[in-house]
Design an enzyme around this catalytic site. Structure first.
Site, PDB file in Angstrom:
ATOM      1  N   GLY A  11      43.605  39.764  10.831  1.00 53.06           N
ATOM      2  CA  GLY A  11      44.795  39.147  10.263  1.00 53.06           C
ATOM      3  C   GLY A  11      45.510  40.429   9.441  1.00 53.06           C
ATOM      4  O   GLY A  11      44.722  41.262   9.283  1.00 53.06           O
ATOM      5  N   PHE A  58      45.286  40.093   6.255  1.00 49.91           N
ATOM      6  CA  PHE A  58      44.607  40.269   5.029  1.00 49.91           C
ATOM      7  C   PHE A  58      43.289  41.072   5.451  1.00 49.91           C
ATOM      8  O   PHE A  58      42.517  41.762   4.832  1.00 49.91           O
ATOM      9  CB  PHE A  58      44.026  38.815   4.605  1.00 49.91           C
ATOM     10  CG  PHE A  58      42.966  38.718   3.425  1.00 49.91           C
ATOM     11  CD1 PHE A  58      43.260  39.270   2.392  1.00 49.91           C
ATOM     12  CD2 PHE A  58      41.582  38.513   3.983  1.00 49.91           C
ATOM     13  CE1 PHE A  58      42.002  38.960   1.520  1.00 49.91           C
ATOM     14  CE2 PHE A  58      40.578  38.341   3.175  1.00 49.91           C
ATOM     15  CZ  PHE A  58      40.823  38.624   1.896  1.00 49.91           C
ATOM     16  N   GLY A  59      42.528  40.769   6.581  1.00 47.62           N
ATOM     17  CA  GLY A  59      41.301  41.413   6.892  1.00 47.62           C
ATOM     18  C   GLY A  59      40.651  41.005   8.133  1.00 47.62           C
ATOM     19  O   GLY A  59      41.421  40.708   9.242  1.00 47.62           O
ATOM     20  N   VAL A  69      37.746  39.225  10.587  1.00 45.14           N
ATOM     21  CA  VAL A  69      36.947  37.730  10.557  1.00 45.14           C
ATOM     22  C   VAL A  69      35.853  38.025  11.513  1.00 45.14           C
ATOM     23  O   VAL A  69      36.047  38.565  12.752  1.00 45.14           O
ATOM     24  CB  VAL A  69      37.523  36.697  10.944  1.00 45.14           C
ATOM     25  CG1 VAL A  69      36.904  35.430  10.710  1.00 45.14           C
ATOM     26  CG2 VAL A  69      38.973  36.545   9.992  1.00 45.14           C
ATOM     27  N   ASP A 100      52.284  27.784   4.013  1.00 49.50           N
ATOM     28  CA  ASP A 100      52.097  28.727   5.008  1.00 49.50           C
ATOM     29  C   ASP A 100      51.647  27.992   6.384  1.00 49.50           C
ATOM     30  O   ASP A 100      50.888  28.765   6.807  1.00 49.50           O
ATOM     31  CB  ASP A 100      51.203  29.958   4.570  1.00 49.50           C
ATOM     32  CG  ASP A 100      51.648  31.279   5.358  1.00 49.50           C
ATOM     33  OD1 ASP A 100      52.857  31.149   6.000  1.00 49.50           O
ATOM     34  OD2 ASP A 100      50.750  32.107   5.276  1.00 49.50           O
ATOM     35  N   ASN A 105      47.739  29.780  11.268  1.00 48.71           N
ATOM     36  CA  ASN A 105      46.806  29.436  10.200  1.00 48.71           C
ATOM     37  C   ASN A 105      45.992  28.176  10.318  1.00 48.71           C
ATOM     38  O   ASN A 105      45.491  27.541   9.605  1.00 48.71           O
ATOM     39  CB  ASN A 105      47.524  29.308   8.755  1.00 48.71           C
ATOM     40  CG  ASN A 105      47.903  30.766   8.270  1.00 48.71           C
ATOM     41  OD1 ASN A 105      47.337  31.782   8.958  1.00 48.71           O
ATOM     42  ND2 ASN A 105      49.129  31.008   7.773  1.00 48.71           N
ATOM     43  N   ASP A 125      43.462  29.121   5.954  1.00 43.41           N
ATOM     44  CA  ASP A 125      44.215  30.259   5.095  1.00 43.41           C
ATOM     45  C   ASP A 125      44.976  29.739   3.991  1.00 43.41           C
ATOM     46  O   ASP A 125      46.119  29.190   3.921  1.00 43.41           O
ATOM     47  CB  ASP A 125      45.279  30.810   5.904  1.00 43.41           C
ATOM     48  CG  ASP A 125      45.638  32.210   5.630  1.00 43.41           C
ATOM     49  OD1 ASP A 125      45.412  32.349   4.296  1.00 43.41           O
ATOM     50  OD2 ASP A 125      45.879  33.130   6.447  1.00 43.41           O
TER      51      ASP A 125
HETATM   52  N1  LIG Z   1      36.683  30.150  10.676  1.00 50.09           N
HETATM   53  C1  LIG Z   1      37.068  30.865  11.803  1.00 50.09           C
HETATM   54  N2  LIG Z   1      36.247  30.670  12.930  1.00 50.09           N
HETATM   55  C2  LIG Z   1      36.523  31.573  14.045  1.00 50.09           C
HETATM   56  N3  LIG Z   1      37.647  32.313  14.176  1.00 50.09           N
HETATM   57  C3  LIG Z   1      38.310  32.600  12.856  1.00 50.09           C
HETATM   58  C4  LIG Z   1      38.001  32.026  11.810  1.00 50.09           C
HETATM   59  N4  LIG Z   1      38.823  32.430  10.749  1.00 50.09           N
HETATM   60  C5  LIG Z   1      39.369  33.162  11.361  1.00 50.09           C
HETATM   61  N5  LIG Z   1      39.300  33.450  12.663  1.00 50.09           N
HETATM   62  C6  LIG Z   1      39.948  34.326  13.713  1.00 50.09           C
HETATM   63  O1  LIG Z   1      40.444  35.383  12.850  1.00 50.09           O
HETATM   64  C7  LIG Z   1      41.872  35.827  13.122  1.00 50.09           C
HETATM   65  C8  LIG Z   1      42.259  36.169  11.954  1.00 50.09           C
HETATM   66  O2  LIG Z   1      42.154  35.407  10.545  1.00 50.09           O
HETATM   67  P1  LIG Z   1      43.104  34.845   9.596  1.00 50.09           P
HETATM   68  O3  LIG Z   1      44.232  34.448  10.397  1.00 50.09           O
HETATM   69  O4  LIG Z   1      42.262  34.098   8.697  1.00 50.09           O
HETATM   70  O5  LIG Z   1      43.169  36.562   9.114  1.00 50.09           O
HETATM   71  P2  LIG Z   1      44.294  36.729   8.055  1.00 50.09           P
HETATM   72  O6  LIG Z   1      44.033  38.152   7.784  1.00 50.09           O
HETATM   73  O7  LIG Z   1      44.305  35.765   6.566  1.00 50.09           O
HETATM   74  O8  LIG Z   1      45.556  36.637   8.657  1.00 50.09           O
HETATM   75  P3  LIG Z   1      47.052  36.172   8.135  1.00 50.09           P
HETATM   76  O9  LIG Z   1      47.265  36.745   6.642  1.00 50.09           O
HETATM   77  O10 LIG Z   1      47.826  37.191   9.028  1.00 50.09           O
HETATM   78  O11 LIG Z   1      47.265  34.825   8.245  1.00 50.09           O
HETATM   79  C9  LIG Z   1      42.227  34.179  13.399  1.00 50.09           C
HETATM   80  O12 LIG Z   1      43.390  34.499  14.244  1.00 50.09           O
HETATM   81  C10 LIG Z   1      41.415  34.030  14.341  1.00 50.09           C
HETATM   82  O13 LIG Z   1      41.220  34.054  15.700  1.00 50.09           O
END
Ligand SMILES: Nc1ncnc2c1ncn2[C@@H]1O[C@H](COP(=O)(O)OP(=O)(O)OP(=O)(O)O)[C@@H](O)[C@H]1O
Length: 568
Positions: free
Chosen positions: A118, A120-121, A123, A232, A237, A250
């Site tokens: 995403g 932010f980082g 996963v 958001d 999310n 998120d």
């Molecule tokens: N708990 C989880 N279990 C399974 N997959 C996950 C989980 N958390 C995140 N992911 C996967 O990782 C991807 C990126 O996660 P996330 O959206 O939380 O990151 P982010 O950096 O916060 O993104 P953004 O800020 O753009 O919303 C998600 O689209 C999902 O496919």
């Protein structure tokens, strides 16, 4: 007089978010994920300019000069717990030993692969070395470059932790900081709602949309009842579990109602805006309140029900914020759903129904009840299935123990194929260590991106049924083992699920004998953890070579080996 002025103002078109001036102007068909191919799920989809928060450009190649955080070490402490859960009950010393050089992550988890990226980082799917359960760990993409950046990241973790658990909210487990990066450990889900919806066939899907609406209204009711607003809400999310249950995640923008006056929010320099595609119109005026979540949920459900992408600017964006639903899309929906959406997308926040009012609508109550039964049925079936697997596995182990130990010594045992579940078990383990830790304090090698095809949780199924696994200690003659080599490129390309004759990956994950037959290819795996346990930096294959040249004359000895291994 003042009423006239207010009415005129409220009819004026809302200012467009300027940073999206080149964005799409209207509703468009959902961009679909191409079938997962060789490089990770993420890379291709992240390069599309239309996918805002979900799609980031790839990280720039490393330039010669070191990053600021490398020059100025900001945190002397290599590992700092950020959540109360971790401060109150840190892992036992046999799991995490701070005096060791390896990072907290390396010591406490086995990295099973990248789940997604995403803004932010990244996963990762991990297995805890403490309780053996699987989790998701989100790691910030960049090391913090200052306090405000750090505060922003830490806020997400703290916000998440302060929420009470709820069946439609992603469970928070722990958060910590290490080497200038934030880590958040949460429950493991299957995928995001955005990715799930992109994989659905084109066309409206109203029954699914009702289910999503019911789940997310429950999640929002929980948040709002605790005095928080999410700010958001969008399909990216929301996560989805194996049973199809939606879980809101998120919490980077989570805000308490009482902190939400326009002045206070503006005073907070580091408050970010949500995704403009789903943003309620009043947020542009600094009018923060729980009604904004209702609007964003309405846009999300409209998108999911009609299977389209909502616009991020232009006429379509304006019309939606004036309460005008695109009739060419919504005509295909039932009047019940159209009415609910119309209510959720009312421009004036004070006229929008609250979450509790929406949950009280007869149409919503009817679908909520159905949804509840549906989820309970699926979850019960899934539990039963895993119970059966568990019983079958132990039943087999007990049976084979007694069967072999009671056989008269002179009876030649019938050779048997290794049980399928043992393949599953053994092969899942090695795939769990696709990214093994380097022991480097910077921890980067633990997260090295393999160029493999699909590191999703289901990836292992592709090869499980073809290989039998064994770890032994003799290097394979002629296989040019290099303990430090950790490139997974060879095996991760398309030929892995076929005969694994060319698989070579050392120091990190797996080794397969050259020209091994699919029946008895010997695959061995290692991670730093396992190698430490075995006192060597890689594990390789014994007996693989004789079996690679499989001939009838040594068939008997093969069976004898199997029997010897099975004897308690
Ligand atoms: N708990 C989880 N279990 C399974 N997959 C996950 C989980 N958390 C995140 N992911 C996967 O990782 C991807 C990126 O996660 P996330 O959206 O939380 O990151 P982010 O950096 O916060 O993104 P953004 O800020 O753009 O919303 C998600 O689209 C999902 O496919």
């Amino acid at each position: 007089m003042s009423t006239t002025v207010e009415t005129t103002v409220s009819r004026m078109p809302l200012p467009l978010p300027t940073h999206f001036s080149h964005a799409e102007r209207s509703f468009s068909l959902k961009k679909r994920h191409l079938p997962v191919s060789s490089s990770s799920t993420s890379n291709s989809s992240y390069s599309s300019p239309d996918r805002l928060s979900h799609s980031l450009p790839p990280r720039p190649p490393s330039k010669g000069c070191p990053t600021l955080s490398r020059v100025f070490h900001q945190h002397s402490s290599p590992w700092t717990p950020l959540s109360h859960s971790l401060s109150m009950s840190p892992p036992p010393s046999n799991v995490y030993d701070p005096s060791k050089q390896e990072t907290y992550f390396s010591q406490c988890f086995t990295n099973l692969g990248l789940l997604g990226r995403g803004s932010f980082g990244e996963v990762y799917k991990v297995q805890s070395n403490n309780d053996g359960r699987q989790y998701a760990v989100k790691r910030s993409a960049q090391r913090f470059r200052g306090n405000s950046e750090r505060n922003r990241s830490v806020r997400e973790a703290r916000n998440h932790e302060c929420l009470c658990p709820h069946p439609h909210i992603v469970d928070f487990v722990a958060a910590w900081e290490e080497c200038g990066r934030l880590y958040i450990q949460t429950e493991l889900c299957s995928t995001s709602l955005l990715q799930h919806s992109e994989n659905q066939p084109p066309g409206p899907d109203e029954p699914a949309a009702w289910g999503y609406l019911c789940d997310l209204l429950s999640a929002l009711q929980h948040l709002h009842s605790q005095g928080f607003m999410h700010l958001d809400i969008k399909p990216a999310n929301v996560l989805i579990t194996d049973s199809g249950r939606l879980k809101l995640g998120d919490f980077g923008l989570l805000l308490k109602f009482r902190d939400a006056s326009a002045t206070e929010v503006k005073e907070k320099e580091d408050v970010q805006e949500g995704d403009p595609r789903y943003m309620a119109p009043e947020l542009l005026r600094g009018d923060y309140g729980p009604a904004a979540d209702v609007f964003s949920l309405g846009v999300s459900i409209l998108e999911l029900a009609c299977n389209v992408e909502v616009p991020n600017g232009g006429q379509g964006w304006q019309q939606l914020r004036q309460g005008r639903l695109p009739s060419e899309l919504t005509n295909g929906l039932s009047t019940e759903l159209q009415t609910v959406l119309q209510m959720m997308l009312v421009p004036e926040p004070s006229e929008r129904p609250t979450v509790s009012e929406l949950l009280d609508l007869p149409s919503v109550r009817k679908h909520r009840w159905k949804r509840h039964i549906h989820l309970k049925a699926i979850e019960t079936m899934l539990k039963l299935a895993s119970l059966c697997q568990f019983v079958a596995y132990f039943g087999y182990r007990i049976f084979s123990y007694f069967h072999l130990s009671l056989l008269p010594r002179w009876t030649k045992p019938v050779p048997s194929t290794p049980p399928k579940d043992s393949w599953d078990r053994d092969l899942t383990l090695p795939l769990n260590v696709l990214h093994t830790d380097s022991g480097s304090p910077e921890d980067d090698d633990v997260f090295m991106q393999p160029t493999g095809p699909d590191l999703s949780p289901t990836f292992s199924h592709g090869i499980k049924s073809r290989l039998c696994v064994e770890s032994t200690s003799t290097p394979l003659p002629g296989s040019a083992l290099t303990p430090t080599q950790s490139n997974l490129g060879d095996w991760s390309s398309s030929n892995l699920p076929q005969t694994p004759s060319s698989i070579h990956s050392y120091g990190s994950s797996l080794t397969v004998t050259p020209s091994a037959s699919p029946l008895c290819a010997k695959l061995s795996f290692s991670s730093t953890n396992s190698s430490q346990r075995h006192g060597r930096s890689w594990v390789t294959i014994e007996e693989a070579l004789p079996r690679a040249s499989f001939e009838p004359k040594n068939l008997l000895s093969l069976f004898e080996d199997t029997t010897t291994e099975e004897q308690p």
